[in-house]
Design an enzyme around this catalytic site. Structure first.
Site, PDB file in Angstrom:
ATOM      1  N   ASP A 145       0.834  -1.195   0.000  1.00 29.29           N
ATOM      2  CA  ASP A 145       0.000   0.000   0.000  1.00 29.29           C
ATOM      3  C   ASP A 145       0.864   1.239   0.000  1.00 29.29           C
ATOM      4  OD1 ASP A 145       1.003  -0.478   2.574  1.00 29.29           O
ATOM      5  OD2 ASP A 145      -0.579   0.714   3.498  1.00 29.29           O
ATOM      6  N   ASP A 264       1.157  -3.921  16.718  1.00 30.52           N
ATOM      7  CA  ASP A 264       2.599  -4.164  16.706  1.00 30.52           C
ATOM      8  C   ASP A 264       3.330  -2.842  16.874  1.00 30.52           C
ATOM      9  OD1 ASP A 264       4.307  -3.324  14.002  1.00 30.52           O
ATOM     10  OD2 ASP A 264       2.144  -3.340  13.684  1.00 30.52           O
ATOM     11  N   CYS A 307      12.118  -9.286  36.531  1.00 27.72           N
ATOM     12  CA  CYS A 307      11.623  -8.817  37.822  1.00 27.72           C
ATOM     13  C   CYS A 307      11.703  -9.889  38.905  1.00 27.72           C
ATOM     14  CB  CYS A 307      10.190  -8.309  37.669  1.00 27.72           C
ATOM     15  SG  CYS A 307      10.083  -6.771  36.716  1.00 27.72           S
TER      16      CYS A 307
END
Length: 371
Positions: A145, A264, A307
């Site tokens: 596109d 995304d 973490c």
């Protein structure tokens, strides 16, 4: 090989819960897709990516075409085998990257541009993009596109969507693999009439999925919400909806509310390399001196590998010492944060409380005051 199930609509808004079936497994939506531009997420191994909860990743057609080339990837057995990732992959068409180049010549049949390393002139059009994506072998591929900048005039945007529609039809004709789902891309800048026209004509072509493109080119969150608001009603409810290149937590959560399924962005890994961590209480810049003696996890509410095992003080030290491990641990955390966020969104949709979830999440995150 490819199908989409709409499992539940939240009663309080347009948020929806779905499931995509692909040759390499199912994808629960809404979903965030981490970006591995060159066939790899920066600073992360495939095993680390999988551990974050990633269900699908995105790779870049333009960059893989330039290096190492789609013929080599095809010879290696396709992108899944080449990068040792056995879950779904999506490749974009290269349109965004090509149109962001400073020196290119746009014609009715495609784009001429220069190889960024050799200077060789290259032509990319819908047929060429389809050949590259067919050779790469991703589960979901995108139509070629024209992605125009913001702002653009209505006249230019109108001419552009007609070009995008012609190219979309050429992509359908050139697409040669039944095991790949080709998505069409709705363009039209910020103009409601053009977005509607583009969406209606693309849906008449009956793609297996649809994307909204051209919404991460500098227009800001309010215009992003408007574009999604007046484009989404013209996308089929029984097919997946992908908002391309979006990005920040607030962008994703506002767009889920408006009926989008897939997202995304390079932000989680890009910000990771600059010592920026996404946490339930907002972003932290771990090179700040405040964290030199801070022995809490990056985010006490997070259960990612980083973490569970390391402190802010250790990350602060790694970044100051320019250790490669700093980027790896921070990327693991940020990608996990995004994937956990959309997992929580899916659960909230199932319980018909998405709006409350979004407001609570963004309130804690510091984006706005909780209502």
């Amino acid at each position: 090989m490819f199908s989409f199930e709409l499992l539940h609509n939240d009663r309080s808004c347009r948020a929806r819960r779905g499931r995509l079936h692909t040759p390499h497994g199912a994808i629960e939506t809404p979903i965030f897709m981490p970006v591995g531009t060159h066939g790899a997420l920066k600073a992360m191994t495939p095993a680390q990516v999988e551990e974050t909860g990633a269900q699908i990743i995105l790779s870049n057609t333009y960059h893989l075409h330039l290096k190492p080339g789609e013929s080599l990837v095809k010879k290696a057995g396709g992108l899944h085998r080449f990068m040792n990732w056995d879950k779904p992959i999506l490749t974009d068409s290269g349109g965004f990257q090509v149109f962001s180049l400073p020196k290119k010549k746009i014609t009715e049949s495609g784009v001429f541009f220069r190889h960024e390393h050799t200077g060789e002139e290259i032509f990319l059009g819908p047929k060429e993009a389809m050949q590259i994506e067919n050779d790469l072998g991703a589960d979901i591929i995108m139509a070629f596109d024209e992605c125009i900048p913001y702002p653009s005039s209505h006249d230019y945007a109108k001419k552009s969507i007609h070009k995008t529609l012609r190219w979309a039809n050429s992509c359908l004709e050139a697409h040669g693999r039944s095991d790949q789902a080709l998505f069409g891309i709705v363009q039209g800048s910020v103009y409601e009439d053009l977005r509607r026209e583009c969406a209606e004509q693309l849906t008449a072509m009956d793609f297996p999925g649809y994307a909204i493109g051209g919404v991460s080119v500098g227009e800001g969150l309010e215009l992003l919400k408007q574009v999604v608001d007046y484009t989404e009603p013209f996308l089929p409810s029984n097919k997946p909806r992908y908002l391309m290149g979006v990005g920040l937590p607030e962008d994703i959560l506002e767009s889920i509310e408006r009926g989008m399924d897939m997202f995304d962005c390079v932000i989680p890994t890009r910000y990771a390399r600059s010592a920026t961590a996404f946490t339930s209480r907002g972003k932290l810049r771990l090179t700040n001196r405040n964290y030199r003696r801070d022995f809490f996890p990056v985010d006490p509410a997070c259960d990612c590998y980083c973490c569970r095992n390391f402190t802010r003080a250790y990350l602060h030290h790694l970044f100051n010492a320019n250790e490669i491990l700093s980027a790896t641990l921070m990327a693991i955390h940020n990608v996990h944060f995004y994937l956990n966020m959309v997992k929580q969104a899916r659960e909230a949709i199932e319980q018909n409380c998405y709006i409350d979830f979004k407001n609570d999440f963004l309130g804690e995150y510091g984006f706005f005051e909780k209502k």
